[in-house]
Design a protein around this motif. Structure first.
Motif, short mmCIF file in Angstrom:
data_model
loop_
_atom_site.label_atom_id
_atom_site.label_comp_id
_atom_site.label_asym_id
_atom_site.label_seq_id
_atom_site.Cartn_x
_atom_site.Cartn_y
_atom_site.Cartn_z
N ARG A 143 0.83 -1.21 0.00
CA ARG A 143 0.00 0.00 0.00
C ARG A 143 0.86 1.26 0.00
NH1 ARG A 143 -5.27 -1.68 1.97
NH2 ARG A 143 -5.16 -3.77 2.85
N PHE A 144 0.33 2.32 -0.64
CA PHE A 144 0.99 3.62 -0.62
C PHE A 144 1.06 4.15 0.81
CE2 PHE A 144 -0.37 4.72 -5.26
CZ PHE A 144 0.73 4.02 -5.74
N HIS A 171 -5.67 -4.71 -3.14
CA HIS A 171 -5.15 -3.74 -2.20
C HIS A 171 -3.71 -3.32 -2.49
CE1 HIS A 171 -3.58 -7.53 -0.48
NE2 HIS A 171 -2.61 -6.79 -0.02
N VAL A 172 -3.03 -3.98 -3.43
CA VAL A 172 -1.65 -3.66 -3.76
C VAL A 172 -1.63 -2.51 -4.75
CG1 VAL A 172 0.49 -4.50 -4.80
CG2 VAL A 172 -0.81 -5.97 -3.25
N GLU A 173 -1.00 -1.41 -4.34
CA GLU A 173 -0.99 -0.19 -5.15
C GLU A 173 0.30 0.03 -5.93
OE1 GLU A 173 -3.68 2.96 -2.85
OE2 GLU A 173 -2.21 2.02 -1.51
N PHE A 174 1.39 -0.54 -5.47
CA PHE A 174 2.65 -0.41 -6.19
C PHE A 174 2.61 -1.28 -7.45
CE2 PHE A 174 3.75 0.97 -1.90
CZ PHE A 174 4.43 2.15 -2.18
N GLU A 175 3.54 -1.02 -8.37
CA GLU A 175 3.52 -1.65 -9.68
C GLU A 175 4.66 -2.65 -9.85
OE1 GLU A 175 1.19 -1.19 -11.87
OE2 GLU A 175 0.16 0.52 -10.96
N THR A 211 0.97 18.52 -10.21
CA THR A 211 1.24 17.08 -10.16
C THR A 211 1.24 16.59 -8.71
OG1 THR A 211 2.60 17.23 -12.15
CG2 THR A 211 2.88 15.27 -10.79
N PHE A 212 1.84 17.39 -7.84
CA PHE A 212 1.86 17.04 -6.42
C PHE A 212 0.44 16.89 -5.87
CE2 PHE A 212 1.46 18.86 -2.11
CZ PHE A 212 2.06 17.84 -1.39
N GLN A 213 -0.45 17.80 -6.20
CA GLN A 213 -1.82 17.73 -5.71
C GLN A 213 -2.53 16.47 -6.19
OE1 GLN A 213 -3.00 21.75 -7.06
NE2 GLN A 213 -3.46 22.22 -4.91
N MET A 214 -2.27 16.05 -7.42
CA MET A 214 -2.85 14.81 -7.93
C MET A 214 -2.33 13.61 -7.13
SD MET A 214 -3.13 15.23 -12.07
CE MET A 214 -1.44 15.76 -12.37
N TRP A 215 -1.04 13.65 -6.81
CA TRP A 215 -0.47 12.56 -6.04
C TRP A 215 -0.96 12.57 -4.59
CZ3 TRP A 215 2.23 8.12 -6.43
CH2 TRP A 215 2.63 7.75 -7.71
N GLN A 216 -1.25 13.72 -4.06
CA GLN A 216 -1.82 13.76 -2.72
C GLN A 216 -3.11 12.95 -2.66
OE1 GLN A 216 -1.91 18.14 -1.61
NE2 GLN A 216 -1.13 17.26 0.30
N GLU A 217 -3.94 13.13 -3.65
CA GLU A 217 -5.21 12.39 -3.69
C GLU A 217 -4.95 10.90 -3.88
OE1 GLU A 217 -9.43 12.37 -6.19
OE2 GLU A 217 -7.95 13.96 -6.52
N LYS A 218 -3.99 10.57 -4.72
CA LYS A 218 -3.69 9.18 -5.03
C LYS A 218 -3.20 8.41 -3.80
CE LYS A 218 -1.72 8.57 -8.99
NZ LYS A 218 -0.77 8.41 -10.12
N VAL A 219 -2.39 9.06 -2.97
CA VAL A 219 -1.79 8.36 -1.82
C VAL A 219 -2.53 8.59 -0.51
CG1 VAL A 219 0.49 8.44 -2.89
CG2 VAL A 219 -0.16 10.21 -1.26
N GLY A 220 -3.61 9.38 -0.56
CA GLY A 220 -4.38 9.63 0.67
C GLY A 220 -3.78 10.67 1.58
#
Length: 492
Positions: free
Chosen positions: A109-110, A393-397, A472-481
């Motif tokens: 998980r992130f 539940h696995v978020e990494f690639e 880009t940072f704001q998009m990643w904030q949403e992605k990682v919670g």
């Protein structure tokens, strides 16, 4: 009659890759086909050897040639491996960055989602959601020795365990705030009276080496595929090793990093004040000699660990199973150890968030890859190699599509966080650092300034770049919670 398609392991496809099989006829034949292919896949499952260092920066391997450190056995592994030169840790909700890194690795998980399950990782284990549990269910003999440091029972998470260690070896008062001068010889890395890595009589790295070799000798007699989780406590402080290794690096000959500073300007605002345990290892303000001694001991314990890794790799060869084994080598995060006036890993600079990452195995062509990845991508990579569908539940690639040239990258950017005190985003050769408490930002061109010494945040030429990175940072904030509110006027 065509009744469906399925993505199944196939005996003619290398381990971990899949073919779409079109299934005709009636349900009993479909079931028979599934069983046949499943059995074929089981017979082809590769072994997985995961070697994990603690606090080892990406620059501290001989094969990269970036420092004076000697790692002949890791270098030999690198010749047979694909090196991911831009591998990162995603951050931490704790000063113990290793806890967050290892929780992400074992849950998939992130960072902030991993934080949500941190206190329930034992439940995750019981539900079969930890890394080792997935491989257990796929028919692997699972083994672990060394540092665990997450909230789940290692003895239950693995079929077999050696010594399971907690966090860092016990530090002593003499190990901090040193050396104060060239005459300060109070604490010596080879002196066993201070305990630490010497607790129990044998250096912990040597114990890990002994136990891993012993398991491989047993595994050589078993046809079952194995998963080995070999987690060194080294090179975490107290950075202790036998005298012969320390003597390889005379302190006065150790190079001081180009980005050396006596004091980091925002050390208090970013959580890296002298009161932080890691930062307390060397005197304030920093002296070049203190940095030389700390790096001397850092390099020495890495070279000592490298010797143990050599023993493990030699034992793997002696099993006769090396040709069907994937070997992964990485670390949980990096370490400053004298860069930028900092000593610990609780910062957003590359020396502290980037790690070495090697992967070798039957499908892997040796070389170097510059794609930005996370070290935690190793977990889903091994699941794919084992023929396990990626759990929801696995978020990494998985690293395999990049490693095999099927795609160029898995991530559009690299996000990093530390508590609520630091954030960063790395994209297209630039890094934006955000210090919310200090109400400031820093911008670096990593291509032209790899040591992150020239802050471009106030340069009008980069005004649009700052805003792009912040978006880009704001998009990643949403992605990682990430729920931390950042004032967007910081980038104006």
């Amino acid at each position: 009659m065509l009744v469906g398609t399925a993505t199944l392991p196939h005996p003619s496809i290398p381990p971990g890759r899949f073919a779409v099989i079109r299934i005709f006829s009636l349900v009993p034949l479909v079931v028979a086909a599934l069983v046949t292919f499943a059995e074929a896949a089981d017979s082809k499952q590769p072994n997985i050897l995961f070697i994990f260092a603690d606090d080892q920066s990406y620059e501290t391997t001989g094969y990269r040639g970036m420092t004076q450190v000697k790692t002949p056995h890791i270098d030999q592994l690198a010749k047979q491996s694909l090196s991911f030169n831009r591998a990162y840790n995603q951050g931490s909700w704790s000063g113990a960055v290793c806890v967050a890194s290892r929780t992400m690795l074992n849950t998939g998980r992130f960072v902030w989602h991993a934080n949500d399950v941190y206190n329930t990782t034992e439940k995750e284990r019981q539900e079969g959601r930890l890394w080792s549990e997935h491989l257990k269910k796929a028919g692997y003999q699972t083994y672990m020795t060394g540092k665990w440091h997450i909230k789940a029972n290692a003895q239950k998470a693995f079929d077999v365990t050696g010594h399971v260690r907690g966090g860092m070896p016990q530090q002593t008062p003499e190990g901090y705030d040193r050396p104060k001068s060239k005459d300060d010889k109070t604490w010596q890395p080879w002196d066993k009276k201070f305990g630490g890595f010497w607790e129990g009589g044998k250096h912990w790295s040597e114990v890990v080496g002994d136990e891993a070799v012993s398991f491989l000798e047993t595994a050589a007699k078993d046809d079952k595929p194995f998963f080995m989780y070999i987690a060194f406590n080294a090179p975490h402080d107290p950075r202790q090793s036998p005298k012969e290794f320390v003597d390889m690096y005379p302190a006065e000959e150790v190079e001081v990093p180009e980005d050396f500073l006596p004091v980091y300007p925002e050390n208090k605002e970013i959580g890296c004040a002298p009161t932080l345990r890691d930062e307390h290892l060397a005197p304030f303000p920093r002296t070049k000699y203190a940095v030389q001694v700390n790096r001397q001991e850092y390099f020495a314990i890495i070279t000592h660990m490298d010797q143990q890794i050599g023993r493990i790799l030699e034992a793997l060869e002696q099993t006769g199973k090396a040709d069907n084994t994937y070997v992964f080598f990485t670390a949980d995060h990096g370490l400053a150890c004298g860069h930028h006036g900092l000593m610990g890993k609780q910062n957003s600079y590359d020396h502290s968030i980037r790690v070495p990452l090697l992967i070798s195995g039957p499908q892997i062509k040796p070389g170097e890859n510059e794609a930005a990845v996370y070290l935690q991508d190793i977990m889903p990579t091994t699941l794919e190699l084992a023929g396990i569908s990626k759990p929801d539940h696995v978020e990494f690639e998985s690293l395999l599509p990049v490693a095999l040239g099927e795609k160029e990258t898995s991530y559009d950017a690299i996000y990093n966080a530390y508590l609520n005190l630091q954030r960063s985003i790395t994209e297209d050769g630039f890094k934006l650092m955000i210090y919310p408490k200090a109400n400031t930002i820093k911008l670096f061109n990593l291509t032209e300034d790899p040591h992150e010494m020239k802050n471009l945040a106030d340069d009008p030429k980069y005004a649009s770049r700052k805003k792009e990175l912040f978006a880009t940072f704001q998009m990643w904030q949403e992605k990682v919670g990430d729920k931390l509110k950042i004032d967007p006027t910081l980038v104006d």
